[in-house]
Design a protein around this motif. Structure first.
Motif, short mmCIF file in Angstrom:
data_model
loop_
_atom_site.label_atom_id
_atom_site.label_comp_id
_atom_site.label_asym_id
_atom_site.label_seq_id
_atom_site.Cartn_x
_atom_site.Cartn_y
_atom_site.Cartn_z
N ALA A 1 0.82 -1.21 0.00
CA ALA A 1 0.00 0.00 0.00
C ALA A 1 0.86 1.26 0.00
N ARG A 2 1.91 1.28 0.81
CA ARG A 2 2.78 2.45 0.86
C ARG A 2 3.50 2.67 -0.46
N LEU A 3 3.97 1.59 -1.08
CA LEU A 3 4.62 1.74 -2.40
C LEU A 3 3.66 2.36 -3.40
N GLY A 4 2.37 2.05 -3.28
CA GLY A 4 1.39 2.61 -4.20
C GLY A 4 1.08 4.07 -3.96
N ARG A 5 1.44 4.58 -2.77
CA ARG A 5 1.14 5.98 -2.44
C ARG A 5 2.35 6.89 -2.56
N LEU A 6 3.54 6.32 -2.69
CA LEU A 6 4.74 7.15 -2.71
C LEU A 6 4.87 7.92 -4.03
N THR A 7 5.41 9.13 -3.92
CA THR A 7 5.67 9.96 -5.09
C THR A 7 7.13 10.36 -5.10
N PRO A 8 7.88 10.01 -6.15
CA PRO A 8 7.45 9.20 -7.28
C PRO A 8 7.36 7.72 -6.90
N ALA A 9 6.67 6.97 -7.74
CA ALA A 9 6.55 5.53 -7.55
C ALA A 9 7.91 4.87 -7.77
N PRO A 10 8.07 3.59 -7.38
CA PRO A 10 9.33 2.89 -7.68
C PRO A 10 9.70 3.00 -9.15
N ALA A 11 11.00 3.01 -9.40
CA ALA A 11 11.49 3.19 -10.77
C ALA A 11 11.39 1.92 -11.59
N GLY A 12 11.44 0.77 -10.93
CA GLY A 12 11.42 -0.50 -11.64
C GLY A 12 10.28 -1.36 -11.16
N PRO A 13 10.28 -2.62 -11.53
CA PRO A 13 9.20 -3.52 -11.09
C PRO A 13 9.22 -3.79 -9.60
N LEU A 14 10.37 -3.59 -8.93
CA LEU A 14 10.55 -3.80 -7.50
C LEU A 14 9.94 -5.13 -7.03
N PRO A 15 10.47 -6.25 -7.53
CA PRO A 15 9.93 -7.55 -7.13
C PRO A 15 10.14 -7.81 -5.65
N VAL A 16 9.18 -8.49 -5.04
CA VAL A 16 9.25 -8.88 -3.64
C VAL A 16 9.72 -10.33 -3.57
N LEU A 17 10.82 -10.55 -2.87
CA LEU A 17 11.33 -11.89 -2.60
C LEU A 17 11.05 -12.22 -1.15
N ILE A 18 10.42 -13.35 -0.91
CA ILE A 18 10.21 -13.81 0.46
C ILE A 18 11.08 -15.04 0.70
N GLY A 19 11.85 -14.99 1.78
CA GLY A 19 12.72 -16.10 2.13
C GLY A 19 12.10 -16.96 3.20
N GLY A 20 12.14 -18.28 3.00
CA GLY A 20 11.63 -19.21 4.00
C GLY A 20 10.76 -20.27 3.35
N ASP A 21 10.58 -21.39 4.05
CA ASP A 21 9.80 -22.46 3.45
C ASP A 21 8.92 -23.19 4.46
N GLY A 22 8.53 -22.49 5.53
CA GLY A 22 7.56 -23.08 6.44
C GLY A 22 6.27 -23.38 5.71
N GLU A 23 5.80 -24.61 5.84
CA GLU A 23 4.75 -25.07 4.93
C GLU A 23 3.37 -24.50 5.22
N ARG A 24 3.07 -24.22 6.46
CA ARG A 24 1.71 -23.79 6.78
C ARG A 24 1.52 -22.29 6.65
N LYS A 25 2.52 -21.50 7.08
CA LYS A 25 2.34 -20.04 7.13
C LYS A 25 3.20 -19.30 6.10
N THR A 26 4.51 -19.59 6.08
CA THR A 26 5.39 -18.81 5.21
C THR A 26 5.06 -19.03 3.75
N LEU A 27 4.84 -20.28 3.35
CA LEU A 27 4.54 -20.53 1.94
C LEU A 27 3.18 -19.96 1.54
N ARG A 28 2.26 -19.82 2.49
CA ARG A 28 1.01 -19.12 2.21
C ARG A 28 1.29 -17.65 1.88
N LEU A 29 2.19 -17.01 2.65
CA LEU A 29 2.55 -15.62 2.37
C LEU A 29 3.24 -15.51 1.01
#
Length: 271
Positions: free
Chosen positions: A148-176
């Motif tokens: 939400a904050r990235l969507g409100r910032l001026t100027p917006a991100p310059a690139g695609p700004l991919p989100v990487l999530i680290g971790g492999d907990g099967e019930r919670k982390t992989l859901r995120l």
């Protein structure tokens, strides 16, 4: 049924330059330059306050101020933290920091994030450690705020700004991961990675997302990075066959040996 293994992506090579045991920051600056010259695709650091390997009280530098320096220093390579700890910064502030570094780099930042785990970092810097469950819950609450904050910032991100999530907990982390990630990073070997990918595919199905939209990332060469070219390329082959396209090898100060990274770059160019 959605396949747990995404379609083939061109392989990419990352190097985690662990910001430890380098008493002179110039050693890290030189290592980033060598990564870019070598043809590495992504340079990562990490978000800790003390060394994890070697002398526990040895030299160490901070994550995000370093990423801003890398953004100015480099011109082609992507940069990011593997991973930043959600607990250490207000999510809205982190979004603004990431957006700013993204602009400094010309749109080359990967926003790597995880729930956090290193008790010493929390204790000595005054953060509440909580429990594993509470930290994952905090990450789950932070990710929509970051978006939400990235969507409100001026100027917006310059690139695609991919989100990487680290971790492999099967019930919670992989859901995120299924809900929020563009890239998923795991420390599993190829056999375990296939199982984790199948669990992720189930989470993706539950939230209506194609797992092929998520790039699979994994560590190669162990915690400190192997220099055995045959071993790291064999590991890369197995992980690539399991659907991993971003393969990252670690190296630490003071030498920042890129032997393993060079072998992986040659492997990438042959595939």
């Amino acid at each position: 049924m959605v396949s747990p293994v995404p379609g083939p992506r061109p392989p990419r090579i990352g190097v985690q330059l662990q910001p430890e045991q380098a008493p002179d920051y110039g050693l890290i600056r030189d290592a980033v330059r060598r990564c870019e010259d070598l043809g590495v695709d992504v340079a990562f650091n990490w978000d800790h306050f003390f060394p994890l390997y070697g002398d526990p009280d040895g030299a160490h530098f901070e994550c995000w101020t370093m990423l801003a320096a890398w953004a100015e220093q480099t011109s082609r390579i992507q940069i990011g933290a593997l991973v930043t700890c959600n607990s250490y910064r207000n999510p809205d502030l982190l979004a603004d920091m990431a957006r700013t570094v993204d602009h400094i780099s010309g749109g080359r930042l990967i926003l790597g994030i995880g729930a956090g785990w290193n008790h010493r970092d929390y204790r000595e810097y005054g953060y509440e450690f909580g429990t594993r469950g509470s930290r994952i819950a905090d990450l789950g609450a932070a990710l929509p705020r970051i978006t939400a904050r990235l969507g409100r910032l001026t100027p917006a991100p310059a690139g695609p700004l991919p989100v990487l999530i680290g971790g492999d907990g099967e019930r919670k982390t992989l859901r995120l991961v299924a809900e929020h990630a563009d890239i998923w990073h795991s420390f599993a070997d190829a056999t375990r990675h296939r199982h984790k990918a199948a669990v992720l595919a189930d989470h993706c199905a539950a939230v209506g997302r194609d797992p092929a939209a998520i790039e699979f990332s994994a560590a190669v060469g162990g915690d400190v990075g192997s220099t055995d070219a045959a071993a790291v390329t064999a590991e890369a082959d197995a992980l690539a066959d399991a659907g991993v396209s971003l393969l990252t090898i670690a190296t630490a100060g003071p030498d920042y040996d890129l032997t393993g990274a060079a072998a992986l770059c040659r492997w990438r160019d042959r595939r």
